[in-house]
Enzyme design. Structure first.
Site, mmCIF file in Angstrom:
data_model
loop_
_atom_site.group_PDB
_atom_site.id
_atom_site.type_symbol
_atom_site.label_atom_id
_atom_site.label_comp_id
_atom_site.label_asym_id
_atom_site.label_seq_id
_atom_site.Cartn_x
_atom_site.Cartn_y
_atom_site.Cartn_z
ATOM 1 N N TYR A 92 0.823 -1.212 0.000
ATOM 2 C CA TYR A 92 0.000 0.000 0.000
ATOM 3 C C TYR A 92 0.856 1.260 0.000
ATOM 4 O O TYR A 92 1.711 1.455 0.866
ATOM 5 C CB TYR A 92 -0.894 -0.003 1.236
ATOM 6 C CG TYR A 92 -1.988 1.025 1.237
ATOM 7 C CD1 TYR A 92 -3.203 0.773 0.612
ATOM 8 C CD2 TYR A 92 -1.831 2.241 1.881
ATOM 9 C CE1 TYR A 92 -4.226 1.710 0.627
ATOM 10 C CE2 TYR A 92 -2.851 3.191 1.908
ATOM 11 C CZ TYR A 92 -4.045 2.912 1.272
ATOM 12 O OH TYR A 92 -5.052 3.838 1.293
ATOM 13 N N SER A 187 1.412 -7.554 2.012
ATOM 14 C CA SER A 187 0.394 -6.632 2.485
ATOM 15 C C SER A 187 -0.652 -6.410 1.385
ATOM 16 O O SER A 187 -1.310 -7.354 0.964
ATOM 17 C CB SER A 187 1.036 -5.327 2.953
ATOM 18 O OG SER A 187 0.104 -4.515 3.622
ATOM 19 N N GLN A 188 -0.803 -5.184 0.883
ATOM 20 C CA GLN A 188 -1.713 -4.969 -0.238
ATOM 21 C C GLN A 188 -1.355 -5.890 -1.394
ATOM 22 O O GLN A 188 -2.239 -6.449 -2.059
ATOM 23 C CB GLN A 188 -1.663 -3.518 -0.703
ATOM 24 C CG GLN A 188 -2.487 -3.240 -1.954
ATOM 25 C CD GLN A 188 -2.290 -1.835 -2.487
ATOM 26 O OE1 GLN A 188 -3.159 -0.989 -2.353
ATOM 27 N NE2 GLN A 188 -1.136 -1.575 -3.088
ATOM 28 N N ASP A 273 1.401 -7.938 14.271
ATOM 29 C CA ASP A 273 1.104 -7.015 13.178
ATOM 30 C C ASP A 273 -0.015 -6.067 13.597
ATOM 31 O O ASP A 273 -1.133 -6.500 13.886
ATOM 32 C CB ASP A 273 0.692 -7.814 11.943
ATOM 33 C CG ASP A 273 0.667 -7.002 10.663
ATOM 34 O OD1 ASP A 273 0.512 -5.770 10.736
ATOM 35 O OD2 ASP A 273 0.788 -7.608 9.581
ATOM 36 N N HIS A 303 4.383 -5.697 11.001
ATOM 37 C CA HIS A 303 3.936 -5.803 9.617
ATOM 38 C C HIS A 303 5.063 -6.110 8.625
ATOM 39 O O HIS A 303 4.794 -6.449 7.481
ATOM 40 C CB HIS A 303 3.211 -4.512 9.222
ATOM 41 C CG HIS A 303 2.421 -4.632 7.966
ATOM 42 N ND1 HIS A 303 1.496 -5.639 7.740
ATOM 43 C CD2 HIS A 303 2.413 -3.867 6.827
ATOM 44 C CE1 HIS A 303 0.966 -5.486 6.543
ATOM 45 N NE2 HIS A 303 1.503 -4.436 5.966
#
Length: 324
Positions: A92, A187-188, A273, A303
């Site tokens: 992201y 992640s994204q 996270d 994260h």
């Protein structure tokens, strides 16, 4: 830093029922068919880079609506025959960066396609190069609520379609073995990889790390930091839109894509996270249709997850499945 969510034992059994629209498959079949019908031809040109021991090229391919999306394609010099490929999606706020910046998979003997994310690339890293030429109704800062009023206008409809078209472009390269294409991202990027793994057809391996965009409602309710908070902020203002917002995002939920993934899959998750609650990643993992599946758990990481250690694990796992 304490655990941010359920215990490991609880996560292994966490299999929530996530809203799935009755027309989920029809929506995506129509969306992908329209993008493919829009036409356009992928174009590769030599990249401006000091890297000399790999071939690095600038890719422009048609994404959602035939709109141009960029990626870097890196591959070994003088390869003998078509190679397996890894298509990677970004986290992201990041972009594809600069040519030659991300070449680990190419050095490991793969064709590496590192895809830009439309409308992002200015939050961290070395930049992006793909605009998102679509407007939006009222939204919070960031991209999570752009076009949230309907699945047809939602931002991630365009991003996930771009991802499918990136796999399509990769499959057409003469130097790629079309039967050995993996998708990955953190992640994204992990959430995008799940969508691509379910929608592109013929993807041979799926490797999402600390996957975002799964079990949206749980993420919004539990996440302490990061982009899930954008949805919470939006709903704190638009109090009467809760049902409509969660209906829209149900078309983009990684849990619903996981139910449709049969390819071998390797996940990773971090139990401390604060951005992607581990229960949201486990929700997708525990709904996977794939029989060949595994999840690497990093009990004391935030994260960043497993970082380079997870990449090394992925490389060994993928080599075993691709016969390398």
């Amino acid at each position: 830093m304490p655990l941010t969510d359920l215990t490991h034992a609880e996560l292994l059994a966490f299999r929530p029922e996530v809203q799935e629209p009755a027309d989920f498959d029809a929506f995506w079949e129509r969306t992908i068919a329209e993008a493919r019908a829009a036409g356009g031809t992928p174009e590769l040109t030599p990249a401006d880079t000091p890297v000399t021991q790999l071939i690095v090229e600038d890719l422009v391919f048609p994404g959602f609506g035939g709109e141009p999306v960029r990626a870097w394609v890196s591959r070994p010099l003088n390869a003998d025959g078509p190679l397996p490929a890894v298509v990677q999606f970004q986290g992201y706020g990041g972009g594809r960066g600069i040519a030659g910046e991300n070449v680990g998979w190419a050095l490991a003997g793969y064709v590496h396609v590192f895809v830009d994310t439309r409308g992002q690339g200015s939050g961290w890293g070395s930049g992006g190069d793909t605009p998102d030429p679509h407007g939006s109704g009222p939204a919070t800062p960031g991209v999570m609520t752009r076009g949230i009023h309907a699945p047809e206008s939602y931002y991630y409809r365009r991003v996930f379609t771009d991802a499918v078209r990136a796999v399509d472009a990769t499959r057409g390269f003469p130097f790629v073995d079309p039967d050995r294409i993996a998708v990955t991202g953190g992640s994204q990027g992990g959430g995008i990889a799940l969508a691509a793994g379910a929608l592109a057809g013929g993807v041979a391996a799926v490797m999402p790390d600390v996957a975002f965009l799964c079990a949206f409602r749980r993420g919004v309710e539990v996440a302490a930091d990061g982009p899930y908070r954008e949805l919470a902020t939006y709903l704190s203002v638009h109090r009467d839109e809760v049902a409509d917002v969660f209906r829209t995002v149900s078309y983009f939920d990684g849990v619903n894509f996981a139910r449709r993934i049969h390819a071998p899959s390797l996940f990773s998750v971090a139990l401390m996270d604060t951005v992607v609650p581990p229960s949201t990643t486990f929700a997708a993992y525990n709904h996977l249709a794939a029989e060949d599946r595994a999840i690497e758990v990093y009990p004391f990481n935030d994260h960043e997850g497993g970082g380079a250690a997870q990449w090394r694990t992925q490389a060994g796992w993928l080599a075993a499945r691709f016969g390398r």
